[in-house]
Design an enzyme around this catalytic site. Structure first.
Site, mmCIF file in Angstrom:
data_model
loop_
_atom_site.group_PDB
_atom_site.id
_atom_site.type_symbol
_atom_site.label_atom_id
_atom_site.label_comp_id
_atom_site.label_asym_id
_atom_site.label_seq_id
_atom_site.Cartn_x
_atom_site.Cartn_y
_atom_site.Cartn_z
ATOM 1 N N GLU A 440 -0.391 -3.421 1.923
ATOM 2 C CA GLU A 440 -1.080 -4.434 2.746
ATOM 3 C C GLU A 440 -2.510 -4.029 3.068
ATOM 4 O OE1 GLU A 440 -0.202 -7.242 3.026
ATOM 5 O OE2 GLU A 440 1.847 -6.920 2.362
HETATM 6 C C1 LIG Z 1 6.304 0.947 -2.007
HETATM 7 C C2 LIG Z 1 5.230 -0.030 -2.303
HETATM 8 C C3 LIG Z 1 5.454 -1.374 -2.053
HETATM 9 C C4 LIG Z 1 4.461 -2.312 -2.370
HETATM 10 N N1 LIG Z 1 4.738 -3.651 -2.235
HETATM 11 C C5 LIG Z 1 3.857 -4.551 -2.765
HETATM 12 C C6 LIG Z 1 4.207 -5.937 -2.870
HETATM 13 O O1 LIG Z 1 5.279 -6.373 -2.421
HETATM 14 N N2 LIG Z 1 3.331 -6.774 -3.473
HETATM 15 C C7 LIG Z 1 2.135 -6.355 -3.992
HETATM 16 O O2 LIG Z 1 1.395 -7.156 -4.531
HETATM 17 N N3 LIG Z 1 1.770 -5.042 -3.895
HETATM 18 C C8 LIG Z 1 2.596 -4.139 -3.309
HETATM 19 N N4 LIG Z 1 2.252 -2.822 -3.240
HETATM 20 C C9 LIG Z 1 0.941 -2.416 -3.714
HETATM 21 C C10 LIG Z 1 0.006 -1.973 -2.604
HETATM 22 O O3 LIG Z 1 -0.374 -3.049 -1.808
HETATM 23 C C11 LIG Z 1 -1.202 -1.259 -3.264
HETATM 24 O O4 LIG Z 1 -0.711 -0.049 -3.829
HETATM 25 C C12 LIG Z 1 -2.304 -0.987 -2.273
HETATM 26 O O5 LIG Z 1 -2.907 -2.189 -1.899
HETATM 27 C C13 LIG Z 1 -3.385 -0.050 -2.824
HETATM 28 O O6 LIG Z 1 -3.803 -0.447 -4.094
HETATM 29 P P1 LIG Z 1 -3.830 0.600 -5.308
HETATM 30 O O7 LIG Z 1 -2.525 1.302 -5.326
HETATM 31 O O8 LIG Z 1 -4.258 -0.098 -6.520
HETATM 32 O O9 LIG Z 1 -4.916 1.654 -4.871
HETATM 33 P P2 LIG Z 1 -6.486 1.582 -5.206
HETATM 34 O O10 LIG Z 1 -6.972 0.228 -4.901
HETATM 35 O O11 LIG Z 1 -6.710 2.119 -6.558
HETATM 36 O O12 LIG Z 1 -7.056 2.592 -4.123
HETATM 37 C C14 LIG Z 1 -7.044 4.006 -4.302
HETATM 38 C C15 LIG Z 1 -7.807 4.663 -3.149
HETATM 39 O O13 LIG Z 1 -9.177 4.214 -3.193
HETATM 40 C C16 LIG Z 1 -9.541 3.674 -1.941
HETATM 41 N N5 LIG Z 1 -10.487 2.589 -2.155
HETATM 42 C C17 LIG Z 1 -10.435 1.599 -3.073
HETATM 43 N N6 LIG Z 1 -11.504 0.800 -2.949
HETATM 44 C C18 LIG Z 1 -12.238 1.273 -1.941
HETATM 45 C C19 LIG Z 1 -13.462 0.890 -1.320
HETATM 46 N N7 LIG Z 1 -14.142 -0.181 -1.729
HETATM 47 N N8 LIG Z 1 -13.918 1.617 -0.281
HETATM 48 C C20 LIG Z 1 -13.235 2.685 0.163
HETATM 49 N N9 LIG Z 1 -12.083 3.104 -0.379
HETATM 50 C C21 LIG Z 1 -11.594 2.410 -1.414
HETATM 51 C C22 LIG Z 1 -8.247 3.190 -1.307
HETATM 52 O O14 LIG Z 1 -8.342 3.117 0.111
HETATM 53 C C23 LIG Z 1 -7.278 4.278 -1.772
HETATM 54 O O15 LIG Z 1 -7.379 5.378 -0.904
HETATM 55 C C24 LIG Z 1 3.210 -1.873 -2.886
HETATM 56 C C25 LIG Z 1 2.981 -0.517 -3.096
HETATM 57 C C26 LIG Z 1 3.973 0.395 -2.834
HETATM 58 C C27 LIG Z 1 3.713 1.849 -3.141
#
Ligand SMILES: Cc1cc2nc3c(=O)[nH]c(=O)nc-3n(C[C@H](O)[C@H](O)[C@H](O)COP(=O)(O)OP(=O)(O)OC[C@H]3O[C@@H](n4cnc5c(N)ncnc54)[C@H](O)[C@@H]3O)c2cc1C
Length: 597
Positions: A440
C-alpha cells in the site's frame, strides 16, 4: 502465541469518551441508528468471533501456510470454515450500502471489527479485507450494471475482491505497468499480462473472486496518464447473476515469504481474460485512489494490531517471568527473584508498546470517523473532513506501521531468548508486522506524498487545517491541570509549521531537498500527531478523575501513559527535526561509484 483478548474498555473509551461518536453519528444522515449501545453490542460480538474463532488459527496458519496446485490455492486448516461463519454472521456487510444488501453501519465500526479480527489473525483478515476496497471502488465508479452484477455478492461475502496493480517491473511506479487491455466487439476487453504479489488472488474460501485490475488500452499514452481500470471476475457472471464460464485468469504460483504466511500472495496470469472497463479510459489511477485510500487506513490498522498483540503477550510474560531483584529492593521477597516488570528497561518497552497501541487506536478511529463525515456530512463538513483525511492518511499508514513494527520488536525483547523461539509466537508477530511498511505504498512513498503533494502541494493549506484544530484544542484546555501536555504540544505544532516552510523553501531551490527530508518529516509529523491524540485522551481521563466517575485505575493508567508518551517518545521528534534540517548534501554529495568502496 499470545491468546488475544479484545481491549473492549479501551475501544469504548476512544469511541464514546474521546471521539463522542454517538453524538457525531446523530448528525450524519443514515447513521442515526449507530448509537453507542448498538455499536457496543456489535463490537462485543465481533470480539467473540476474533477471540474464539480466529485467534486459535493464528499460529497454526503460520506453521501450515498456503499450498498451491493446478486446481487452486488451499488455505490452512480452519480458514475456510472460519470464513463461512464470518459470512453467515453477516460481518462482511456491516458497513456496506443497504442498496446492495449492506447493513449501513458507519465505516468506523467496520474498522473496529477489522482491528479485532486482524489482531487475532492478520493473515486471515487479508481475504475479506481486500473485498472492502473492491466494494468501495465499484460503489464509487462502477456502472449501474457492474454494481448490480458484483456488489450484492461481494457485500454478502459470497465473493471476495482483490487489487491487481503490481507487476514484476513496477510497484511504487505504476507508470511502468504493461498489462494490456484490447477492446472486443461485444464491449468487453481482453486483458493480458502478469500481476505479482496479489493478496487473496486465489483461495478456497469463496466461490468467485473479483479482480480490480490496472491495464493499458492499445492507444494509451505512456506513464500514469495511460492506465485504465477493469473488473475481471474469476468466473464470468451470467445475466441472471449465476456463475458462468471460468475466465482466463489463473494463479501461476504463490510466494514463500517472511510473514503473513497464511495469506496467499499470488502471481496472477491474465491470458486474454474478459474484463470490463470501470469509469473513463486512462483515468484508472485516479479511480484506484478510492481503493488505495481505504486500503491505506486498513493497512495502518495492521500497525496497531501487531502493537496490541505483542503488548498483550509481553505484559503477561513480564508479570510472570522472574529475573534478578529490583534495583530499589525486592518486590517479590518470598520468591527467588522479582518479576521482570519491576525493571525500568522492561517498563520502557512495555509502555512504548502500550503508548503506540492506544495512541494509534485513537488516531485511526478518528480517521475512520472522518471518512464517515466525508461520505455523509453536508458539503462544508465533508470538505473539511476530506482535507484532514488527505493530510493524515499518509501519516497514519507510514507512521503507525513503523511504530507498530517497533512495538512488535519490543515484544520479542521482553521475552528474552524465548522471544526468538517460534513456539512462543512473539517472533511471528514481528514477521507478520514487517509487510505493513511495504505494501500500500512504502514508508518512503507515503513520505513523498505527505510532504510533496499534501503539505507543499497545497501551499500548506491542508497542514494548517489540522494545526488550527490542534491550536483550538490547546486553547480550550490551556488552563486545566493538563498544561503539562498542552505546552509541549503547542510548541511542536508551531515548530511543525515553520519547519514545513523552511523545507519548502529549500525544495524550491533543489527538489532533492524534499526527498531527503521526507521520511524524517513524516516521522516528525507522526510523533506530533500522536501527541495530539494522547493529549486528547489525557484531557478526558483528567476530567473523569476530577468528576470522580469511577473506573479510577483505567483513567490513571491513561494519564501515566500520556506522561510517558510526552516525556519519552515525543522528544524523538527533535532527532527527526535535526536530521531533516541537515539537508540533502550528506545524502547526495557522495558519487554513486563510491558506495562500492
Ligand atoms: C505480501 C505482499 C502482498 C502484496 N499485496 C499486493 C496486492 O494485493 N496487490 C498489489 O497490486 N500489490 C501487492 N503487493 C505489492 C506491494 O504493494 C509493492 O511491493 C510495494 O508497493 C512496493 O513496490 P515494489 O515492490 O515494486 O518496490 P519498488 O517500487 O521497487 O521500491 C523499492 C524501494 O525503492 C523505494 N522507492 C521507489 N521509488 C522511490 C522514490 N521515488 N523515492 C524514494 N524511494 C523510492 C521504495 O520506497 C522501496 O524502498 C504486495 C506485496 C507483498 C510483499
Amino acid at each position: 502465541m499470545p491468546e488475544y483478548k479484545a481491549p473492549l474498555r479501551d475501544i469504548r473509551f476512544v469511541i464514546d469518551e474521546v471521539l463522542d461518536s454517538g453524538a457525531v453519528y446523530q448528525t450524519l444522515p443514515g447513521y442515526e441508528e449507530a448509537t453507542p449501545d448498538l455499536m457496543a453490542a456489535i463490537i462485543e460480538e465481533g470480539a467473540k468471533f476474533a477471540e474464539g474463532v480466529l485467534s486459535p488459527l493464528n499460529q497454526s496458519g503460520d506453521e501450515e501456510g498456503c499450498t498451491w496446485s493446478e486446481d487452486g490455492v488451499k488455505t490452512p486448516a480452519g480458514f475456510p470454515e472460519a470464513y463461512k461463519q464470518f459470512v453467515e454472521n453477516g460481518w462482511p456487510s456491516l458497513s456496506a450500502d443497504p442498496e446492495f444488501g449492506g447493513q449501513g453501519m458507519p465505516n468506523m465500526l467496520g474498522i473496529v471489527i477489522n482491528e479485532m479480527v486482524g489482531t487475532a489473525n492478520w493473515s486471515w483478515l487479508m481475504y475479506p479485507g481486500l473485498s472492502h476496497g473492491c466494494i468501495k471502488t465499484l460503489e464509487a465508479h462502477g456502472s449501474a450494471e457492474q454494481k448490480a452484477q458484483y456488489l450484492p455478492k461481494l457485500v454478502a461475502g459470497e465473493w471476495t475482491g482483490t487489487m491487481c496493480l503490481t507487476e514484476s517491473q513496477c510497484g511504487s511506479d505504476l507508470g511502468l505497468l504493461r498489462t494490456k487491455a484490447e477492446p472486443q466487439a461485444d464491449g468487453s476487453y481482453a486483458i493480458t499480462g502478469t500481476k505479482i504479489f496479489i493478496s487473496a488472488g486465489e483461495h478456497d474460501m469463496a466461490e468467485n473472486i473479483v479482480h480490480i485490475v490496472l491495464a493499458r488500452l492499445p492507444d494509451a499514452p505512456e506513464g500514469t496518464k495511460g492506465i485504465s481500470l477493469f473488473v475481471v471476475p474469476k468466473f464470468n457472471v451470467n445475466e441472471d447473476g449465476s456463475l458462468g464460464a471460468r475466465n482466463a485468469v489463473h494463479c501461476a504460483s504463490i510466494e514463500k515469504k517472511m510473514g503473513i504466511k497464511a495469506s496467499a500472495t499470488c502471481v496472477m496470469n491474465f491470458d486474454g481474460a474478459t474484463g470490463y472497463l470501470i469509469g473513463e479510459p486512462n483515468r484508472g489511477l485516479n479511480l484506484m485512489f478510492t481503493f488505495m485510500n481505504t486500503a491505506r487506513i486498513g493497512t495502518a490498522i495492521q500497525g496497531l494490531a501487531h502493537a496490541e498483540l505483542s503488548y498483550q503477550g509481553a505484559l503477561a510474560y513480564a508479570r510472570e517471568r522472574l529475573a534478578m531483584r529490583s534495583l530499589s529492593g525486592p518486590k517479590n521477597p518470598d520468591g527467588p527473584a522479582d518479576p521482570i516488570i519491576v525493571h525500568p528497561d522492561v517498563r520502557r518497552m512495555l509502555l512504548t508498546q502500550k503508548a503506540i497501541a492506544e495512541g494509534s487506536r485513537a488516531m485511526l478511529y478518528y480517521l475512520a470517523m472522518l471518512g464517515d463525515v466525508v461520505d455523509r456530512g453536508d458539503e462544508e463538513r465533508a470538505k473539511q473532513a476530506d482535507d484532514l483525511m488527505a493530510l493524515l492518511t499518509p501519516i497514519a499508514k507510514a507512521f503507525v506501521t513503523e511504530a507498530g513494527f517497533e512495538a512488535a520488536n519490543h515484544g520479542v525483547q521482553i521475552f528474552g531468548g524465548h522471544g526468538f523461539i517460534r513456539e512462543w509466537g512473539m517472533e511471528q508477530i514481528v514477521r507478520d508486522a514487517r509487510i505493513a511498511m511495504l505494501y500500500e505504498g512504502t514508508t518512503g512513498i507515503q513520505a513523498l506524498d505527505l510532504l510533496g503533494r499534501k503539505v507543499l502541494g497545497s501551499g500548506g493549506k491542508l497542514l494548517t487545517a489540522f494545526t488550527d484544530q490542534v491550536g483550538e484544542f490547546i486553547a480550550a484546555h490551556d488552563d486545566e491541570p493538563v498544561v503539562e501536555f498542552m505546552d509541549p504540544l503547542g510548541r511542536y505544532k508551531d515548530e511543525w509549521l515553520t519547519l514545513s516552510l523552511a523545507v519548502g523553501e529549500k525544495a524550491m531551490a533543489n527538489a532533492d531537498e524534499a526527498g531527503a527530508a521526507a521520511v524524517d518529516y513524516l516521522m516528525y509529523a507522526g510523533y506530533v500527531t500522536l501527541g495530539y491524540f494522547w493529549a486528547r485522551m489525557a484531557v478526558v481521563a483528567q476530567a473523569k478523575l476530577a468528576a470522580g466517575e469511577g473506573d479510577k485505575d483505567f483513567y490513571e493508567a491513561k494519564l501515566h501513559t500520556a506522561r510517558f508518551y510526552f516525556q519519552r517518545l515525543l522528544p524523538r521528534a527533535d532527532a527527526h527535526r535535526a536530521a531533516l534540517q541537515s539537508g540533502a548534501d550528506n545524502l547526495m554529495a557522495m558519487p554513486e561509484a563510491l558506495f562500492a568502496l
